[in-house]
Design an enzyme around this catalytic site. Structure first.
Site, mmCIF file in Angstrom:
data_model
loop_
_atom_site.group_PDB
_atom_site.id
_atom_site.type_symbol
_atom_site.label_atom_id
_atom_site.label_comp_id
_atom_site.label_asym_id
_atom_site.label_seq_id
_atom_site.Cartn_x
_atom_site.Cartn_y
_atom_site.Cartn_z
ATOM 1 N N SER A 392 -22.184 15.032 -62.923
ATOM 2 C CA SER A 392 -21.014 14.282 -62.469
ATOM 3 C C SER A 392 -19.736 14.675 -63.205
ATOM 4 C CB SER A 392 -21.251 12.774 -62.620
ATOM 5 O OG SER A 392 -21.384 12.413 -63.976
ATOM 6 N N LYS A 435 -18.173 3.368 -64.411
ATOM 7 C CA LYS A 435 -17.275 4.404 -64.924
ATOM 8 C C LYS A 435 -15.813 3.982 -64.810
ATOM 9 C CE LYS A 435 -20.371 8.299 -63.957
ATOM 10 N NZ LYS A 435 -20.631 9.483 -63.112
#
Length: 546
Positions: A392, A435
């Site tokens: 990611s 996140k």
């Protein structure tokens, strides 16, 4: 290119539903499983059904209740051993008498026997005897000590349902690969794919369960908060848990908060309480960032430096948390490669290394480099002292490489998450809510400037279920979230420069800047090499005469 940030309405799921409800039970969601149960009810004795299911009381109660509706007698056992499963025959010499203790299989005669696979795997040899009993309707009795005569087989005709996890079922299948020659398979669903048509069914299930376990139903506001919390857990706006055990736990927890007469926003407060109970280590990390023990910049601009986003999981802690991490890049011109420091020191996993290679491949392709890269670069995850894995960060790595090569600064107030492929498409990642909130918490603690935000993949819009304070900050223009579909959108937004030249603009593109800087760097290296060779030759000539 003008990429607008997401509207605050896009940051959480929006479904319409009514708080009025009709009774809906867990098995109302189990269409395929009910068909399999109906089939085994009508099947002859000796039939087998393998069911992927949790072995928790609520699941077992629902299964038993469904068979009771079918008026089919069942016998359910989750713990057993050889003696309890098949019974025992014991010879008592003093009395010259044989005593037989009835076992589970014998008790299951003319019934549906439901067993957990877990206890079966504790002694896998039990399966051979159980299989014989199932298929032939009889088995040899288990003798606890020597018996002075031949015993007749014990007869029992039953149907068998085995419950277990995927791993447990796979272990049993690896032991006996003939399993599905006589057995069927089905799964008990624990998640529901949501749409505007079945959202009311889930609301009905929630209201039915609340009425059953805590003698209460919820209003529309509470139901909406429940929905958002469950979508956060599934990380998809169209996927929601129907696990009865989890729902019961949450309802009983909420009941305790309801006892407080001053409690408001009860549902949100309860789920926030659960996360806060697990947030101690996350709070320590945030304090370290605020005190500059972990250096994360959220203002100004830097060349070759970007804030990536990670999800941190602590062993034994039920909630994961997001936090930013600083990714840096240094570039030297000349043939070389991209060096991944995490991989070199064995802190980077295979998926992390894959992300680095994808960023390298994509960059080389878009910049039309030859096979050998005309530069060397070193990429590091600064102040990272544990294992890193996942791809990611590949978008952030791509962007920091472009910044270092083009010598253009990246805004430190914008963090980036996203995976990429070799063609520059930005792909979905997990943990996007955590996140975003991890970076937002740091920016909020330092003071929101209105210039801070996060880049996420376009595909992750469907994952969003963000906390109310973050949604409010976006609504007020204090924080932004951009959803991008490719690396060109990312680099233009971050560096305010198009990747390729545009006819309508005289501004140099990233493509041109990078190639220009590489050529200049190679010329400097070449001239430096020639000068070094001259002085080396001169020193050889001077040395003999000295």
């Amino acid at each position: 290119m003008n990429l607008s940030p997401l509207r605050w309405q896009q940051l959480s799921a929006n479904y319409s539903f009514s708080e009025a409800y009709q009774q809906v039970d867990f098995f109302d969601f189990q269409t395929a499983c009910k068909q399999a149960f109906q089939q085994i009810q009508n099947a002859p004795f000796g039939s087998l059904l393998i069911v992927k299911s949790e072995i928790l009381p609520e699941y077992l109660n629902e299964i038993e209740a469904y068979f009771n509706q079918l008026q089919n007698p069942t016998l359910l056992k989750t713990e057993y051993n050889k003696a309890s499963l098949f019974g025992q025959t014991i010879f008592i010499p003093e009395q010259n008498r044989i005593e037989t203790i009835e076992g589970i299989v014998q008790q299951a005669d003319q019934k549906v026997l439901i067993l957990s696979i877990n206890s079966l795997l504790a002694d896998i040899s039990l399966w051979d005897k159980l299989k014989q009993a199932l298929l032939f309707g009889e088995y040899q009795p288990y003798c606890a000590n020597p018996i002075p005569q031949i015993l007749a087989p014990i007869k029992s005709q039953f149907k068998l349902i085995l419950l277990g996890s995927r791993d447990e079922i796979a272990t049993l299948f690896n032991y006996d690969d003939t399993l599905y020659q006589f057995g069927q398979y089905t799964e008990v669903d624990t998640y529901l794919t949501l749409d505007q048509e079945n959202i009311q069914q889930w609301i009905n299930y929630l209201q039915t369960s609340a009425n059953k376990w805590i003698n209460k139903t919820f209003d529309k506001k509470d139901l909406s908060q429940f929905l958002q919390a469950y979508i956060r857990e599934s990380e998809r706006q169209d996927l929601i848990s129907i696990c009865p055990t989890l729902l019961r736990k949450h309802l009983i927890g909420i009941q305790e908060i309801l006892k407080n007469p001053t409690a408001c926003n009860v549902i949100s407060s309860y789920f926030a309480y659960l996360e806060n109970q697990s947030a101690k280590l996350n709070q320590f990390n945030l304090q370290d960032m605020l005190k500059q023990q972990i250096y994360i910049e959220t203002d100004e601009e830097e060349i070759g430096q970007i804030n990536g986003l990670s999800v941190v999981e602590f062993d034994g802690v039920p909630y994961a948390f997001g936090e930013p991490l600083r990714i840096s890049c240094n570039v030297q011109y000349g043939d070389g490669e991209i060096v991944d420091i995490e991989r070199k020191v064995e802190l980077g996993g295979n998926l992390h290394s894959k992300g680095i290679l994808l960023a390298q491949s994509c960059l080389a392709d878009l910049l039309e480099f030859p096979t050998q890269l005309p530069f060397s670069a070193t990429v590091a995850f600064e102040q990272s002292y544990g294992d890193i894995d996942g791809d990611s960060s590949s978008l952030a790595i791509f962007c920091v490489l472009v910044s270092a090569l083009a010598k253009l600064p990246l805004p430190q107030g914008i963090a980036v998450t996203g995976a990429i492929d070799q063609f520059g498409n930005v792909l979905s990642v997990g943990g996007v809510n955590q996140k975003i909130e991890g970076f937002f918490n740091l920016c909020q603690a330092r003071g929101l400037t209105g210039k801070q935000g996060v880049l996420i993949p376009q595909a992750c819009i469907a994952h969003l279920s963000l906390k109310s304070e973050l949604v409010e900050a976006v609504k007020q223009g204090q924080f932004s979230i951009w959803a991008i579909s490719d690396v060109f959108e990312a680099t233009e937004l971050l560096l305010n420069t198009p990747f390729y030249p545009e006819e309508q603009s005289d501004k140099p593109a990233l493509f041109d800047l990078i190639h220009q800087n590489i050529e200049q760097g190679q010329e400097r290296d070449a001239s430096g090499t020639m000068l070094a060779k001259f002085w080396q030759q001169a020193s050889r000539l001077i040395r003999p005469n000295s």
